[in-house]
Design an enzyme around this catalytic site. Sequence first.
Site, mmCIF file in Angstrom:
data_model
loop_
_atom_site.group_PDB
_atom_site.id
_atom_site.type_symbol
_atom_site.label_atom_id
_atom_site.label_comp_id
_atom_site.label_asym_id
_atom_site.label_seq_id
_atom_site.Cartn_x
_atom_site.Cartn_y
_atom_site.Cartn_z
ATOM 1 C CE LYS A 217 5.275 4.913 0.496
ATOM 2 N NZ LYS A 217 5.267 5.308 1.905
ATOM 3 C CD GLU A 264 -0.819 4.424 8.316
ATOM 4 O OE1 GLU A 264 -0.780 5.224 7.522
ATOM 5 O OE2 GLU A 264 -0.527 3.385 7.867
ATOM 6 C CD GLU A 308 7.559 2.074 2.693
ATOM 7 O OE1 GLU A 308 6.018 1.879 2.906
ATOM 8 O OE2 GLU A 308 8.332 1.172 2.508
ATOM 9 C CD GLU A 443 6.242 -3.880 3.482
ATOM 10 O OE1 GLU A 443 5.221 -2.943 3.683
ATOM 11 O OE2 GLU A 443 7.296 -3.812 3.097
ATOM 12 C CE LYS A 447 2.775 -3.674 5.420
ATOM 13 N NZ LYS A 447 2.779 -2.560 4.546
#
Length: 458
Positions: A217, A264, A308, A443, A447
């Site tokens: 990843k 986060e 992910e 994506e 954001k």
Amino acid sequence: MTDVLTRLADRIAVARSRTELSGESRFITVTLPAGDADPLCLIDTQPSSDVAYWDQPDLGLAIAAVGAAHRIEPAAGPGRFDEAAAALRSMRARTDQVALEGADRQAVLLGGFSFFAKPEWPGFPTGRLTLPELAVIRRPTGSTLMVASVVAGDTNPGGLAAELTQRLERATAQMGEPIELVEPDHVAAAAYDLRDPVYLKTVTAAIEAIAAGDLSKVVVARRLTVDHSPDLSRFLATLRHRYMSCATFAFRFGDAVFCGATPERLVRLDGVSISTAAIAGTAPRGANESQDEVIADRLRHDPKELEEHRFVVEDIQRRLGLAEVTIDPQAATRVMRLPGLQHLYTPMGGTAPVGTSVLDMVGALHPTPAVAGWPGEAAEAWIGRHEPIERGWYAGPVGYCDLAGNGEFRVGLRSALIEPGQSTLFAGAGVVDGSIPERELEETGLKLGALLGSLLGS
């Protein structure tokens, strides 16, 4: 006030004597109750000063700080978190904390670190924690004013006591009305072309590296620069109102501001209690609750998004174990809903060894696969070679701590670097086996759009 000045001068005199004996400067902080003052009001009173801001509406916590009584700035390199943690411990042993009228006495420092262990943005070092000259700290129990200063061998105790109390008096008088909110300018935001052929090529290269077995990843980031600088306090007021479950933050050094509203959590430490979270896997919001649930259910079962997310969960667990944290039983993965976005979210926690600082844990966890990739070192190296932007503090740890090492740091996401006449927004997406470049572009567009309307409207 005469009695207060006398007692404060006596404390400063003792601190000066200790400084003379040890040869090391000391620090003094003074706190005073501030009623229900909104910390954000402080920013507009100090237009030329360095500023730090932190706001977690869901916890009832907000901090606004101006000036720098002292800075912890570790050297660039892999030891920067250890150096910062050691400096904080040393600072605690050399600080006298004075509380007036029953105020909370605990001083705070605010700051952050760059993603890479090297400086990339002018004015933003690889790490900086600031003990502010003046701060307003709002907790559920009420607001507190805090002032701080260095105590040197030649400090005049009476003079410094007077200066500190005058700062408190001026700040009390300057606290104004709550900052006005603005409506996001979605029309102007929709006019921006979010296509990015360079980003598509970079994601394609990442997919090829994964297919070759070099990586499992890697998170590929991009930026969008707009010719607009928002009114900072109104922008922050709007972000904290729109993103109640996020941490709204800002750090202004000179003419540049790094700010945003990040969902986060990297790590929170309260005593020995650790909490962190894995957030990876993204989908848009629907037009109503029914559509939200359909999209969320698709997200819960999407093999690419689950893969992910799994990398992040497993790596955080591994790092917590290496830091000798006793990990709590695994919580269930759920969907976090934010304006415009939904994410897979797994909260995690545990018990840290006695004496652990939140900075120790920041060093143990940064960067997670949510912002770098897996394996970590290989992903970071790939990003450094292929990503055509300078991350600076984007995706780095930002937050606050007290002198005892308690506090919280989050990952600097949903963020922008604001400079005179322009703002640069950042966003990234995790690339794994099965990723499609156009979906990753979409994506990152979601954001970027999460902040763009609010920025253009401010």
